[in-house]
Enzyme design. Structure first.
Site, PDB file in Angstrom:
ATOM      1  N   THR A  40       0.833  -1.210   0.000  1.00 25.79           N
ATOM      2  CA  THR A  40       0.000   0.000   0.000  1.00 25.79           C
ATOM      3  C   THR A  40       0.869   1.263   0.000  1.00 25.79           C
ATOM      4  O   THR A  40       0.580   2.229  -0.710  1.00 25.79           O
ATOM      5  CB  THR A  40      -0.910  -0.005   1.251  1.00 25.79           C
ATOM      6  OG1 THR A  40      -1.690  -1.197   1.231  1.00 25.79           O
ATOM      7  CG2 THR A  40      -1.818   1.204   1.283  1.00 25.79           C
ATOM      8  N   HIS A  43       2.209   1.870  -3.417  1.00 26.87           N
ATOM      9  CA  HIS A  43       1.189   2.464  -4.300  1.00 26.87           C
ATOM     10  C   HIS A  43       1.072   3.968  -4.043  1.00 26.87           C
ATOM     11  O   HIS A  43       0.965   4.763  -4.978  1.00 26.87           O
ATOM     12  CB  HIS A  43      -0.182   1.815  -4.068  1.00 26.87           C
ATOM     13  CG  HIS A  43      -0.268   0.401  -4.545  1.00 26.87           C
ATOM     14  ND1 HIS A  43      -0.157   0.052  -5.872  1.00 26.87           N
ATOM     15  CD2 HIS A  43      -0.470  -0.759  -3.875  1.00 26.87           C
ATOM     16  CE1 HIS A  43      -0.269  -1.263  -5.990  1.00 26.87           C
ATOM     17  NE2 HIS A  43      -0.459  -1.780  -4.793  1.00 26.87           N
TER      18      HIS A  43
END
Ligand code: NAD
Ligand code: ZN
Length: 342
Positions: A40, A43
């Site tokens: 995450t 990203h």
């Protein structure tokens, strides 16, 4: 305090001096010692389509951490300054049907630490006391820093009984690697990991996989008779998000087999539902961790000999966050830890 911040809508992160986070009467202020880098975070750093649609800068990123309690709100009675803690990164609403029933992991109004509220890549993080896990004595500090993804692995791996079962783990990322150790600990017979990256296949063997395959080279249907499988995989843990890998796994399950899906696909995946019907398969989506049964199970399994430390391959100072993110992104890594005390 120093914090790693997404300052604007675009790629990159900046290590900045920012104000200490405010806290309320039900909150705990934690001095962060070590943090883990999650996909995450990659990203958000890269600012892909998901990040652009989800993240509202400025935001302190990060959600995997261990630290010590610095300050408790006036309503908090069960923690003391100095206690070693980690945080459950899913902050639930507390009011919905599922929250009221104690099924907090099913709350549809979950707010993510380091995603929807300021996170843990900082010298301090503040969380509601209900999200704080007080570690048991003797826990390894680096392992404590990755309780969040370790919890993803444990929640997925223990979703279906694995004692005596043959398990396929699709994807040997950090979570697949930890899941291999968990299913071995929980009594699985064969633990096969499918993974294209050679560094991670090697690591998977150290984590307890009985067999590793490169899906580009070896077909599961060739491997299965070689290793004495009876019918097909009893349990599949999908930890890649890859469409072809998911379909391939479906093709190699025993009748009545069960699949837990953790991997997050980046596109829609078409599957042959008639295989699910005729082979009477169970498919179950997994998100996060069960609060707090998964945290309890993690702590207990560490005490009973589970060792996930080989999954931690890289350590950096928070000042070298660019190198740390590059290591995590390279794929030739397991879990990457950043130190906030050095
Ligand atoms: P990761 O991206 O490091 O690992 C995925 C692995 O899958 C990689 O090693 C990759 O090489 C491998 N892979 C790619 N194509 C494959 C194929 N065809 N066959 C087999 N393996 C293949 O991620 P991670 O941190 O280990 O997380 C695993 C997955 O779980 C990711 O998709 C991540 O987004 C997701 N995730 C979900 C949750 C949740 O709550 N549902 C939480 C954290 C992570
Ligand atoms: Zn809720």
């Amino acid at each position: 305090m120093r914090a790693l911040v997404k300052t604007h809508a675009g790629p990159g992160l900046e290590l900045l001096d920012v104000p200490e986070p405010p806290m309320g009467i039900d909150d705990v202020r934690i001095g962060v010692r070590k943090t883990g880098i999650c996909g995450t975070d990659l990203h958000i750093e890269a600012w892909d389509a998901w990040a652009a649609a989800t993240i509202k800068p400025p935001l302190v990123v990060g959600h995997e951490f261990v630290g010590e309690v610095l300050e408790i709100g006036s309503n908090v009675t069960d923690l003391q300054p100095g206690d070693v803690v980690s945080g459950e990164g899913h902050v639930v609403c507390g009011h919905c049907r599922h929250c009221r029933a104690g099924r907090w992991h099913l709350c549809a109004r979950t707010v993510g630490l380091g995603v929807n509220r300021d996170g843990a890549f900082a010298e301090q993080v503040v969380l509601p006391v209900t999200n704080v896990w007080h570690h048991w004595p003797g826990v390894d500090e680096e392992v404590a820093a990755i309780f969040d993804p370790f919890g993803n692995a444990v929640h997925t791996a223990l979703t279906f009984p694995v004692l005596g079962e043959d398990v396929l783990i699709v994807g040997a990322g950090p979570i697949g690697l930890m899941a291999a150790a968990v299913v071995r600990h929980a009594g699985a017979r064969l633990v096969v990991i499918s993974e294209p990256n050679a560094f991670r296949r090697e690591l998977a063997l150290r984590m307890g996989a009985t067999h590793v395959v490169d899906p580009r080279v070896t077909a599961l249907s060739d491997l299965q008779p070689e290793i004495g499988m009876v019918e097909g995989f009893d349990v599949v843990l999908e930890m890649s998000g890859n469409p072809g890998a998911l379909r391939d796994a479906l093709d190699h399950m025993a009748h009545g087999g069960r699949m837990a899906l953790l991997g997050i696909p980046t596109e829609e995946i078409a599957i042959d539902v008639s295989k699910v019907v005729f082979n009477q398969l169970t498919l179950r989506g997994i998100y996060g961790r069960e609060m707090y049964e998964t945290w309890y199970k993690m702590s207990v399994m560490l005490q009973s000999g589970l060792d996930i430390r080989p999954a931690i391959t890289h350590r950096f100072s928070h000042r070298d966050h660019e190198a740390a993110f590059a290591a995590a992104r390279s794929g030739d890594s397991g879990k990457v830890i950043m130190d906030w005390k050095d």
